[in-house]
Write an enzyme that holds these catalytic residues in place. Structure first.
Site: not given
Lengths: 556, 556
Positions: B427-429, B434
């Site tokens: 999650y969050e990319g 990243q």
């Protein structure tokens, strides 16, 4: 994305990578003709795809449970087990004298791989039974063999291994379970055993526990351990399951995975047991059982690697996200996903080839009695166990990653693979124990087995490979000069490096046999060899730096 | 083995490794004196140890559940959240104008680390709220700020982020949720969002959803996305939670871990929303929110690394198995266990220093407006996110391994860490995203930020380190010359290598500041640098070899 049994891939590895034809050329295994192999793999593959794979999630959702002292197994597992038994897959490698097929262990491992990919929790049951058959064949009296093995081969009865106690895990020698002679040739077994895989079930007539215990005059440690057969029900005069023995399942563990496999705490209260093999020689007998079981657990890792990989690739071939170079591309066409998927393929192939190569050595040792084959198999076994299971764990985790957010959702199935496979790096001797076995016992030959393997790998005609082999040879020589503590400090990295150099060699062999495999081999070499070199660097650190960090700093 | 907040370790990293005194020396953060830092860390540590850690297993055993449209949270979570809110920990870095403390993000991250170690499922709630506060501060109108931020800071209301839709995960630009102007300055939001962390709860008066949606005249892709505030309850004339908005929780996911955190499918049926920032500039606004959230997720990885490590070391200090060199030794005195534990310590320290170093850059950028600090923070953020979470995953797995068979049993707690932390790499990319951000957007400066960091690392006076930095510099130059596809193919290994070289440098800095840390630093360098070199070798492979393997071979 249902599981598809990789029959042709297994055939390729057997025929083109690990030289299975040498096994088939022996008198012992003359029946393992290409036609037989094809028929076996096809049939076992079909069973795995159609009957067993549909049970996998049932086992996860509906764990085996203990009800009033009786283990109730997961929905469908009884039918699944019966199908495995009826296919003859339990006793494939057992002696035909007792109803087995006498086929190479290599084929048992190939079949186990597929059954394990389909439903690992259930496959653990046959794996235990197969190990027990082998231990009995090697160490039991003719009466015991005649009584037990046919029933184990048929699946009427199942087998378990009872080693661990709360204070005796990796340190088996610390076990306390007692065996008192009853004067009639039998023994009264008393004690508690934990982590007993498939310690009970509701689909077999009897459960045959092989239990490690101490006789009254036993020396301390591993030298005072004997092996006993302690059946759940005492055989009657006709050899059928009769009255109940004095043993019970106390509880089942609530585990991270393998929910369909009941992991029992067993209590023996003066249960009747029969000595297997010599008094005080139980560890040696157990090692027979554990040796192929170790390879079998390595294959369990492979099973999950293959299943998780198929599952992830199936998703990557359908899921569309973002722009790709080609029209209508899926996430498989993004470079990073492709890198992950090819890493999965590279390691899975390597793990399979390593498992089959190990099995071929064991079969050749059995068929020829040759000490070289025996040493080769003994050296490869811990590597196949640890690398196979580490690979299963790593690939199951990558499988989650390929699925993105869906990977974290249980319904997807990717997470179950990761949960189920995690224990394989722990049971049958943790991977740390495997590595210590490799650099300890398996190098008591002065490195002969290691060097013989390195000689096999030395002539690849591939410069990066040859450099890696040279470095591994130098590291082997260095390790042999170190104190045991330093070897142990580098044991896990050394094993990891050896596995990767072997893995790269299998890929090169595959590419040589089939040019269509060259691109994957190139990717595999570009991944496996740098990993191997890093592990080799770590393996040279020695113990001193580890102990230079004080306990206070560690605990801080 | 209860969790102990590593307050003095965090202080050491702040003071001796990442130069936090530079932050405290700015006018903006002049209040962050050593005494304040000590007080904050001590207080948050106490809360984490005493109030939050006891909730962790409760959340796992009693997942949040949906009952007649209402989310019921895990036992004790309401009290835990209230304790976090009352401590002022939600708005530590929020603007004092709206009730925040205006403290450096570095301190928020340090506090988040401890709260996350204690109970990650609950900590995810504040993390979402903190990100929302930040997004509102940067992009919302003064009215919206005045209305929402004080209630978010006090914990009366909670915040969520709504990005993902079934067809739009990593590819946010594919989202379809619609926003229709209602003519009164508000918008009607219609669509379905998935994976909404803490999408609802039963302990806050209102839930404030930040939702990405498309205006009627929106361009396709990410350029046509706008950001809206869509509260569960519409604020009344006094700014209190009033009548229900047209939105609901459709279902909660059944997840591998983080059971205490309700992950919702949200349905918006013409729900009233307020535009945040400019029309069609929603992605930019969301990136503000995601940037610190990314670092926050990296810190979640660190949280679990620390907690799992403590848990494993506690066990290793008590469990006795086999003979050890010293009398009364435990498994910690076996070389292989010691190697595992020190690997855990090496990586956890590195992950913490990296997270704090990143946070210091973000604070310095905010306090000074300096572009160099901004670029440094931007470059380090994806590294801190991916390495922190990969480390959390790896160390949680090693924590299971150290526990042996007990690690696979859920009651032990080691498995929960592994299950909980797994999503942080997604999650969050995802960590792949990243890495692509790192070699893509973060290198659009021609490598300036990367080279500036490498210049910092170049003068270690440590030869292996200097070789590694030189190799990383050469790799950076090589990557910059490649097509984007080739950079992407090597992105994850490049990030992994950069993280490890940074990690080794932090250890060397620690050893320079405190000789007692030299032995651990030596071990860390001996582990991190070989790993870094292996990753660097992999990063140079390029895309061609990946695409040379055909889809048919991949799918075979």
């Amino acid at each position: 994305m249902p599981y598809r049994a990789p029959v042709s891939e297994i055939r390729f590895v057997l025929d083109k990578v690990v030289g299975f034809e040498r096994v088939a050329a022996t008198e012992t295994f003359a029946e393992a003709t290409p036609e037989t192999v094809e028929a076996i793999l096809t049939e076992a593959g079909k069973l795995s795809e159609e009957v067993l794979a549909p049970l996998n999630r049932q086992g996860d959702l509906h764990p085996a449970r203990l009800e009033n002292g009786i283990v109730r197994t997961s929905p469908g597992f009884a039918d699944g087990f019966r199908a495995i038994a009826e296919g003859g897959w339990l006793g494939m490698s057992a002696d035909p004298e007792h109803g087995g097929m006498g086929l190479p262990i290599t084929l048992t491992m190939a079949v186990n791989e597929m059954i394990g990919s389909a439903c690992l929790a259930l496959q653990l049951n046959p794996l235990m039974t197969q190990g027990q058959i082998e231990a009995l064949e090697a160490h039991a009296s003719d009466e015991i063999k005649a009584l037990y093995i046919p029933k184990l081969v048929s699946g009427e009865w199942c087998g378990t291994m009872n080693l661990t106690e709360p204070q005796a895990g990796s340190d088996v020698g610390a076990l306390r379970t007692k065996a008192e002679p009853k004067g009639d040739g039998t023994y009264a077994i008393t004690g508690q055993k934990i982590y007993i895989s498939w310690g009970d079930n509701d689909f077999s007539e009897n459960i045959c526990h092989l239990v490690l215990a101490r006789l009254p005059d036993a020396a301390p440690g591993t030298k005072g351990i004997s092996l006993f057969m302690v059946p759940k029900k005492l055989p009657d005069e006709n050899g059928n399951a009769g009255v109940a023995n004095s043993l019970k399942v106390v509880s089942l563990e609530h585990k991270l995975g393998l929910h369909g496999s009941p992991t029992a705490v067993m209590q023996y209260d003066g249960a009747t047991g029969w000595l297997i093999g010599e008094p005080h020689k139980g560890m040696a007998a157990m090692f027979t059982m554990m040796n192929n079981a170790r390879l079998g657990v390595g294959v369990q890792g492979l099973s999950i690697a293959e299943a998780a990989m198929q599952h992830a690739i199936g998703y990557a071939l359908e899921r569309k996200q973002g722009r790709t170079a080609q029209e209508g591309g899926t996430i498989l066409h993004h470079a990073d996903v492709r890198r992950m998927v090819l890493s999965m393929k590279a390691h899975t192939f390597a793990a399979r080839a390593l498992a089959m190569d190990t099995a071929v050595s064991l079969d050749m040792a059995r068929a020829t009695g040759d000490a070289g084959w025996r040493a080769r198999g003994a050296f490869l076994t811990p590597i196949a166990k640890a690398y196979g299971t580490d690979t299963g764990i790593e690939i199951a985790s990558q499988g989650i990653q390929v699925h993105g957010g869906m990977g974290f959702v249980e319904e997807t199935g990717a997470a179950q693979y990761a949960r189920d496979v995690r224990v394989t790096a722990i049971y049958e001797g943790t991977n740390g124990i495997q590595a210590m076995d490799l650099v300890g016992r398996k190098m008591m030959d002065g490195g002969a087995a290691a060097y013989a393997l390195l000689d096999e790998l030395a002539v690849s005609g591939h410069s990066r490979m040859e450099d890696a082999v040279a470095e591994l040879r130098a590291l082997t020589a260095w390790l042999l000069e170190q104190e045991m503590q330093d070897r142990f400090a580098g044991a896990v990295p050394y094993l990891a490096a050896f596995a990767r150099v072997l893995g790269a060699s299998y890929h090169l062999r595959a590419a040589a046999a089939d040019p269509a495999r060259k691109p994957l081999a190139e990717v595999a070499v570009s991944m496996l060899l740098p990993e191997a070199l890093a592990e080799m660097a770590k393996a040279r650190s020695g113990a001193e730096v580890l102990y230079a960090v004080s306990d206070e700093v560690v605990a801080a």
